[in-house]
Design a protein around this motif. Structure first.
Motif, PDB file in Angstrom:
ATOM      1  N   PHE A  55      36.063  46.516  41.872  1.00  0.00           N
ATOM      2  CA  PHE A  55      36.952  45.564  42.219  1.00  0.00           C
ATOM      3  C   PHE A  55      38.220  45.745  41.241  1.00  0.00           C
ATOM      4  CE2 PHE A  55      33.831  43.602  39.444  1.00  0.00           C
ATOM      5  CZ  PHE A  55      34.510  42.922  38.626  1.00  0.00           C
ATOM      6  N   ASP A  56      39.411  44.839  41.780  1.00  0.00           N
ATOM      7  CA  ASP A  56      40.706  44.907  41.277  1.00  0.00           C
ATOM      8  C   ASP A  56      40.678  43.668  40.174  1.00  0.00           C
ATOM      9  OD1 ASP A  56      43.037  45.568  40.420  1.00  0.00           O
ATOM     10  OD2 ASP A  56      44.037  44.014  42.171  1.00  0.00           O
ATOM     11  N   VAL A  57      40.828  44.183  38.861  1.00  0.00           N
ATOM     12  CA  VAL A  57      41.192  43.012  37.944  1.00  0.00           C
ATOM     13  C   VAL A  57      42.591  42.750  37.794  1.00  0.00           C
ATOM     14  CG1 VAL A  57      41.066  42.569  35.394  1.00  0.00           C
ATOM     15  CG2 VAL A  57      39.285  43.611  36.350  1.00  0.00           C
ATOM     16  N   ARG A  58      43.701  43.419  38.118  1.00  0.00           N
ATOM     17  CA  ARG A  58      45.025  43.028  37.743  1.00  0.00           C
ATOM     18  C   ARG A  58      45.534  42.017  38.855  1.00  0.00           C
ATOM     19  NH1 ARG A  58      48.867  41.168  37.018  1.00  0.00           N
ATOM     20  NH2 ARG A  58      50.897  41.619  36.619  1.00  0.00           N
ATOM     21  N   GLY A  59      45.077  42.137  40.130  1.00  0.00           N
ATOM     22  CA  GLY A  59      45.552  41.071  41.119  1.00  0.00           C
ATOM     23  C   GLY A  59      45.167  39.501  40.562  1.00  0.00           C
ATOM     24  N   THR A  74      34.386  48.610  37.197  1.00  0.00           N
ATOM     25  CA  THR A  74      33.053  48.577  38.265  1.00  0.00           C
ATOM     26  C   THR A  74      32.032  47.906  36.990  1.00  0.00           C
ATOM     27  OG1 THR A  74      33.549  50.902  39.112  1.00  0.00           O
ATOM     28  CG2 THR A  74      31.031  50.041  39.129  1.00  0.00           C
ATOM     29  N   ARG A  75      31.364  46.774  37.994  1.00  0.00           N
ATOM     30  CA  ARG A  75      30.452  46.247  37.160  1.00  0.00           C
ATOM     31  C   ARG A  75      29.061  46.177  37.939  1.00  0.00           C
ATOM     32  NH1 ARG A  75      30.550  40.418  37.257  1.00  0.00           N
ATOM     33  NH2 ARG A  75      32.582  40.328  37.642  1.00  0.00           N
ATOM     34  N   MET A  76      27.800  45.923  37.361  1.00  0.00           N
ATOM     35  CA  MET A  76      26.382  46.034  38.159  1.00  0.00           C
ATOM     36  C   MET A  76      26.324  44.535  38.450  1.00  0.00           C
ATOM     37  SD  MET A  76      24.100  47.555  39.133  1.00  0.00           S
ATOM     38  CE  MET A  76      24.291  49.205  38.428  1.00  0.00           C
TER      39      MET A  76
END
Length: 250
Positions: free
Chosen positions: A166-170, A156-158
């Motif tokens: 959002f998904d980082v791994r993908g 999670t980012r502001m």
């Protein structure tokens, strides 16, 4: 009915050539923001005598297009922008003049005449290197193994509109570690596919911390080595200006 205002004076001269520029952001200039660079570039274009094309209207501005700038605080060897000019120029002469006019640490590496197609569409992925001081390679590798084993890794980012998960791994195409020449220092190499929202190096670090509570004593030194077309077979990033160098500019 009020009369519609029209700008005074002659219309701006038309653009006859488009140039694509690769530059580096090094040293303390990695802390410069995109807006800082835009201001520095507009001053440099004037000092270098580049015959810039301008937009029409009441507030003309130079025709400069910026592409996927690196986050503030990260160094880069692969930043890009485009400019349009009203007289045909020699790209190498523009490179030398702009490099001289910009501050040390904002280094113009390459200028080519633009060929057909969109530069932005070619920027499909980035190749980053992260240097972790005070972290052993084995510790970093454990975090990498954990992240690669997962199908999803959400962070999670502001954003301006509020927090977003959002998904980082993908977005991660490849992750690998190496030992540094300096004792107690590990190197992480990561190729990330450009997505919306963009997955940044700090997002990857957040995902790694979630795997093994990785806690480097100081923030890693982050450098973008390349951005351009993704080569899935090799998990590499190609030169986005290769097509422009291979044929006549448009």
């Amino acid at each position: 009915m009020a009369r519609q205002r029209t700008p005074e004076g002659p219309p701006p001269a038309p653009a006859v050539q488009k140039l694509r520029v690769r530059y580096a952001k090094r040293g303390r200039l990695r802390f410069s923001s995109t807006r800082d660079f835009q201001r520095a570039l507009e001053r440099a274009l004037r000092r270098a005598g580049v015959p810039m094309a301008y937009s029409a209207g009441f507030h003309p501005h130079p025709k400069v297009s910026y592409a996927n700038a690196a986050p503030t605080g990260t160094a880069s060897e692969a930043e890009y922008f485009e400019i349009s000019v009203t007289d045909r120029v020699d790209p190498e002469s523009v490179r030398a003049a702009l490099d001289e006019a910009l501050p040390d640490g904002l280094d113009v590496l390459e200028v080519v005449e633009a060929g057909p197609g969109s530069l932005a569409d070619r920027l499909e992925a980035s190749d980053w290197v992260m240097e972790f001081r005070g972290v052993e390679q084995a510790e970093l590798q454990r975090a990498v193994d954990g992240l690669l084993a997962r199908e999803r890794a959400e962070v999670t980012r502001m954003f301006k509109t509020g927090p977003k998960t959002f998904d980082v791994r993908g977005a991660v195409v490849s992750l690998s570690t190496a030992a540094s020449d300096q004792p107690g220092c590990a190197i992480l190499r990561v190729v990330v596919r450009h997505t919306t929202p963009a997955v940044r190096p700090d997002d990857v670090l957040t995902a790694l911390r979630a795997e093994t509570e990785l806690a480097p004593p100081t923030p890693p030194l982050v450098t973008r080595l390349a951005q351009g077309p993704l080569q899935p077979a090799t998990a590499g990033v190609a030169d986005p200006l290769a097509a422009d160098k291979g044929g006549a500019g448009a």
